[in-house]
Design a protein around this motif. Structure first.
Motif, short mmCIF file in Angstrom:
data_model
loop_
_atom_site.label_atom_id
_atom_site.label_comp_id
_atom_site.label_asym_id
_atom_site.label_seq_id
_atom_site.Cartn_x
_atom_site.Cartn_y
_atom_site.Cartn_z
N ASP A 72 -27.05 22.47 11.21
CA ASP A 72 -27.25 23.50 12.24
C ASP A 72 -25.95 23.96 12.90
OD1 ASP A 72 -29.93 23.27 11.75
OD2 ASP A 72 -30.50 22.56 13.75
N ALA B 288 -27.99 16.36 8.25
CA ALA B 288 -26.76 16.79 7.56
C ALA B 288 -25.81 15.60 7.42
CB ALA B 288 -26.10 17.93 8.34
N GLU C 34 -22.16 8.61 16.18
CA GLU C 34 -23.36 9.28 16.71
C GLU C 34 -23.37 9.18 18.24
OE1 GLU C 34 -26.11 11.17 15.85
OE2 GLU C 34 -26.57 10.93 17.98
N ALA C 35 -23.66 10.32 18.88
CA ALA C 35 -23.64 10.35 20.35
C ALA C 35 -24.79 9.54 20.97
CB ALA C 35 -23.72 11.80 20.82
N MET D 164 -39.94 27.78 16.04
CA MET D 164 -40.65 26.53 15.76
C MET D 164 -40.69 25.63 16.99
SD MET D 164 -39.81 24.31 12.40
CE MET D 164 -39.37 25.51 11.26
N VAL E 187 -42.02 17.88 6.74
CA VAL E 187 -41.67 18.88 7.75
C VAL E 187 -41.25 20.24 7.18
CG1 VAL E 187 -40.90 17.01 9.25
CG2 VAL E 187 -39.20 18.33 8.01
N LEU F 294 -18.12 12.52 19.63
CA LEU F 294 -16.86 13.23 19.47
C LEU F 294 -16.61 13.94 20.80
CD1 LEU F 294 -14.77 14.04 17.24
CD2 LEU F 294 -16.06 16.15 17.01
N LEU G 24 -33.02 24.48 9.23
CA LEU G 24 -34.13 23.66 8.73
C LEU G 24 -33.59 22.30 8.29
CD1 LEU G 24 -36.00 26.19 6.39
CD2 LEU G 24 -36.72 25.42 8.66
N THR G 25 -34.45 21.31 8.31
CA THR G 25 -34.04 19.97 7.88
C THR G 25 -33.51 20.03 6.45
OG1 THR G 25 -35.87 19.16 9.23
CG2 THR G 25 -34.84 17.58 7.74
N MET H 208 -22.97 17.84 13.78
CA MET H 208 -23.36 17.54 15.16
C MET H 208 -24.50 18.40 15.69
SD MET H 208 -19.62 18.60 16.24
CE MET H 208 -19.63 18.47 18.01
N LEU I 144 -32.65 15.41 14.99
CA LEU I 144 -33.95 16.00 15.36
C LEU I 144 -35.10 15.37 14.56
CD1 LEU I 144 -32.74 19.66 15.81
CD2 LEU I 144 -33.61 18.16 17.60
N LYS J 202 -46.21 15.77 12.62
CA LYS J 202 -45.66 15.99 11.27
C LYS J 202 -45.04 14.70 10.74
CE LYS J 202 -44.50 20.89 11.81
NZ LYS J 202 -43.38 21.84 11.92
C1 LIG Z 1 -38.19 21.14 18.24
C2 LIG Z 1 -37.71 21.36 16.84
C3 LIG Z 1 -38.62 21.27 15.80
C4 LIG Z 1 -38.19 21.48 14.50
N1 LIG Z 1 -39.10 21.39 13.49
C5 LIG Z 1 -38.69 21.55 12.22
C6 LIG Z 1 -39.63 21.45 11.16
O1 LIG Z 1 -40.82 21.21 11.36
N2 LIG Z 1 -39.17 21.63 9.89
C7 LIG Z 1 -37.85 21.87 9.62
O2 LIG Z 1 -37.47 22.00 8.46
N3 LIG Z 1 -36.94 22.00 10.63
C8 LIG Z 1 -37.34 21.84 11.90
N4 LIG Z 1 -36.43 21.95 12.93
C9 LIG Z 1 -35.00 22.19 12.58
C10 LIG Z 1 -34.35 20.89 12.09
O3 LIG Z 1 -34.76 19.82 12.89
C11 LIG Z 1 -32.84 21.05 12.10
O4 LIG Z 1 -32.49 22.19 11.33
C12 LIG Z 1 -32.12 19.82 11.54
O5 LIG Z 1 -32.44 18.65 12.25
C13 LIG Z 1 -30.60 20.03 11.55
O6 LIG Z 1 -29.96 18.86 11.17
P1 LIG Z 1 -28.48 18.54 11.67
O7 LIG Z 1 -28.12 17.24 11.07
O8 LIG Z 1 -27.61 19.70 11.42
O9 LIG Z 1 -28.59 18.44 13.25
P2 LIG Z 1 -29.39 17.46 14.21
O10 LIG Z 1 -30.68 17.04 13.61
O11 LIG Z 1 -29.42 18.14 15.51
O12 LIG Z 1 -28.46 16.16 14.29
C14 LIG Z 1 -27.20 16.23 14.91
C15 LIG Z 1 -26.79 14.84 15.36
O13 LIG Z 1 -25.48 14.90 15.90
C16 LIG Z 1 -25.44 14.17 17.11
N5 LIG Z 1 -24.36 14.74 17.94
C17 LIG Z 1 -24.36 15.89 18.67
N6 LIG Z 1 -23.18 16.05 19.28
C18 LIG Z 1 -22.41 14.99 18.91
C19 LIG Z 1 -21.09 14.59 19.22
N7 LIG Z 1 -20.30 15.31 20.02
N8 LIG Z 1 -20.62 13.42 18.68
C20 LIG Z 1 -21.41 12.66 17.86
N9 LIG Z 1 -22.68 13.01 17.56
C21 LIG Z 1 -23.17 14.15 18.07
C22 LIG Z 1 -26.82 14.37 17.70
O14 LIG Z 1 -27.11 13.36 18.65
C23 LIG Z 1 -27.68 14.28 16.44
O15 LIG Z 1 -28.03 12.95 16.14
C24 LIG Z 1 -36.83 21.76 14.24
C25 LIG Z 1 -35.91 21.87 15.29
C26 LIG Z 1 -36.35 21.67 16.59
C27 LIG Z 1 -35.38 21.79 17.71
#
Ligand SMILES: Cc1cc2nc3c(=O)[nH]c(=O)nc-3n(C[C@H](O)[C@H](O)[C@H](O)COP(=O)(O)OP(=O)(O)OC[C@H]3O[C@@H](n4cnc5c(N)ncnc54)[C@H](O)[C@@H]3O)c2cc1C
Ligand code: SF4
Length: 445
Positions: free
Chosen positions: A416, A153, A172-173, A286, A93, A216, A424-425, A236, A180, A189
């Motif tokens: 994020d 993350a 995890e919620a 994206m 990705v 949370l 980004l992932t 989150m 994502l 992908k």
């Molecule tokens: C549609 C889309 C497509 C994308 N495509 C790409 C790509 O192709 N390549 C790339 O590099 N990046 C892509 N991104 C960006 C990438 O997915 C994110 O940057 C990445 O997933 C961020 O990781 P994270 O762990 O910070 O957050 P997230 O992946 O959002 O994970 C956060 C987690 O926290 C949980 N959560 C939320 N609130 C709470 C709470 N109160 N209590 C407990 N748990 C909670 C959520 O359910 C989730 O499981 C895309 C984003 C989107 C929206």
């Protein structure tokens, strides 16, 4: 099949199942061993390799390519995963065209970089296919860390902490892990059930307990976690979405693009997923591209992505924009939505042309046009939701210093939901990993 791309309204089964299977197949199919060897041979194994600096997780790219070339893909995988435990997902990705492959000296010289992403996938897939987990836990430290969110993350943070010998509980919620990776990334992908398989493989490290549907919030406060654990990591993500603020946005048929994508990712039978005949996506990132492309691949007759500024300001890379165009999606720029029209459900979106002034400010020209639409996807950004009290914000996200330290003692944040870094992932993985190192250093004195 009872419907076609020309069927009016929002309906399922616009394309036969075989066409859908072809449309949603792997965007970059995996290398066979001999293809990987040929691709690895193109690397110059640069000293001070610019590709390493361009990778947010700083993987030693020339080293792992050398290991592939030497016929030891498992060793290559260990090099990758030591820096980026979700190296398998990132290989699929990452926008490599704006990261490592853009920096590759062969891109500058010939316009054709070493295919680092596909080589990374070859190495990590080879190891994961054997079910081998190359890391072991250190002796238990007796320390316990709470991780909020099982996205990239949170998972990267949890894995690194578990490796160091700490006990980790992930709250995890949602009912499934992955964030994502599981609910957002475009289907083509990450085909099959890769997100779930990768997490099952990651959890082989041991020492990580998953608690699903434990958000949370009022039932589980940050204060409780701080009392019960030695440290807390917040990963989150951005669970909220920005509103369009255009007249008619409440009409049936208008929804956030991320909801459509999440539904698509969780659908086992794509032929059963309804999609409009005319789809309009509003946004320039994206998410807009992924929603538009997947709507088209499901059989929408027309898909238009409308963005209020020029193409150069779209956060989707040029590669992503070209991908959308190659699938038949139209991108209209300098157009902002002013109203959504319909009687009972959406029928048209009205836009006003825009110009960007010398000061960069956007202004409407007064000239409007309308696009037919049975379905409208809003992709104008996500916001943090359910933020615990007491955390300082920067630019709408949790303010952090150094490796994810928030203003509250014993609480870190990354991915994020934290300020700084691209959404980004791979960035989320890097931030989770680095926060884990900082938490470890802080817990062990
Ligand atoms: C549609 C889309 C497509 C994308 N495509 C790409 C790509 O192709 N390549 C790339 O590099 N990046 C892509 N991104 C960006 C990438 O997915 C994110 O940057 C990445 O997933 C961020 O990781 P994270 O762990 O910070 O957050 P997230 O992946 O959002 O994970 C956060 C987690 O926290 C949980 N959560 C939320 N609130 C709470 C709470 N109160 N209590 C407990 N748990 C909670 C959520 O359910 C989730 O499981 C895309 C984003 C989107 C929206
Ligand atoms: S910049 Fe390109 S050629 Fe040089 S080490 Fe990295 S991948 Fe190999």
């Amino acid at each position: 099949m009872t419907h076609s791309p020309l069927t009016p309204g929002v309906v399922a089964g616009r394309l036969p199942a075989e066409t859908l299977a072809e449309n949603f197949a792997d965007l970059h199919p995996p290398y066979a061993a001999h293809e990987a060897a040929v691709a690895a041979d193109r690397c110059y194994f640069c000293h001070d390799a610019p590709c390493i600096a361009a990778c947010p997780t700083e993987i030693d790219i020339p080293l792992f390519i050398r290991q592939i070339q030497a016929g030891t893909p498992e060793a290559a995988a260990k090099t990758i995963l030591g820096q980026n435990i979700l190296g398998g997902m990132c290989a699929r990705v990452c926008p490599t065209e704006t990261l490592c492959e853009e920096a590759c000296v062969r891109e500058a010289a010939e316009g054709k970089p070493v295919e680092i992403g596909r080589l990374q996938r070859y190495a990590t897939d080879t190891m994961m296919a054997k079910g081998v987990h190359p890391f072991a836990r250190a002796e238990p430290t007796g320390r316990r860390v709470a991780v909020v969110g099982a996205g990239p993350a949170g998972l990267a943070c949890a894995h690194r902490l578990a490796m160091k010998g700490h006990e980790v509980v992930i709250f995890e919620a949602k009912p499934k892990p992955g964030g994502l990776n599981e609910y957002g990334i475009a289907s083509y992908k990450t085909v099959g059930d890769f997100a779930a398989q990768e997490i099952a493989w990651l959890l082989q490290i041991g020492g990580i307990t998953m608690e699903y549907e434990r958000p949370l919030g009022p039932q589980l406060t940050l204060e409780t976690l701080r009392q019960q654990f030695d440290a807390v990591f917040l990963g989150m993500g951005l669970a909220g979405v920005n509103a369009l603020r255009a007249e008619g946005e409440d009409l049936p048929g208008v929804r956030p693009a991320v909801d459509f994508i999440a539904e698509l990712r969780q659908t086992r039978e794509l032929a059963g997923l309804p999609v409009g005949r005319h789809v309009v996506v509003i946004g320039g990132g994206m998410t807009a591209i992924d929603a538009g492309v997947q709507a088209k691949l499901l059989g929408a007759e027309t898909v238009t992505i409308a963005y209020r500024r020029g193409r150069d300001r779209m956060s989707a890379s040029r590669y992503e924009q070209d991908l959308a165009a190659s699938k038949g999606v139209t991108i209209v720029t300098h157009a902002q939505p002013v109203a959504i029209h319909g009687n009972g459900s959406v029928r048209e979106v009205e836009f006003e042309y825009t110009v960007t002034g010398a000061d960069g400010a956007l202004a409407g020209t007064g000239e409007t046009f309308r696009l037919p639409a049975d379905q409208v996807f809003e992709a104008i950004g996500q916001t943090i939701e359910g933020l615990p009290e007491g955390l300082a914000l920067a630019g709408g996200k949790i303010a952090v210093t150094g490796a994810g330290r928030t203003g509250i003692a014993g609480v870190w944040a990354g991915g994020d939901c934290a300020a700084g870094g691209e959404d980004l992932t791979v960035t989320a993985v890097a931030e989770g990993r680095d926060a884990a190192e900082d938490i470890h250093a802080s817990l062990m004195g």
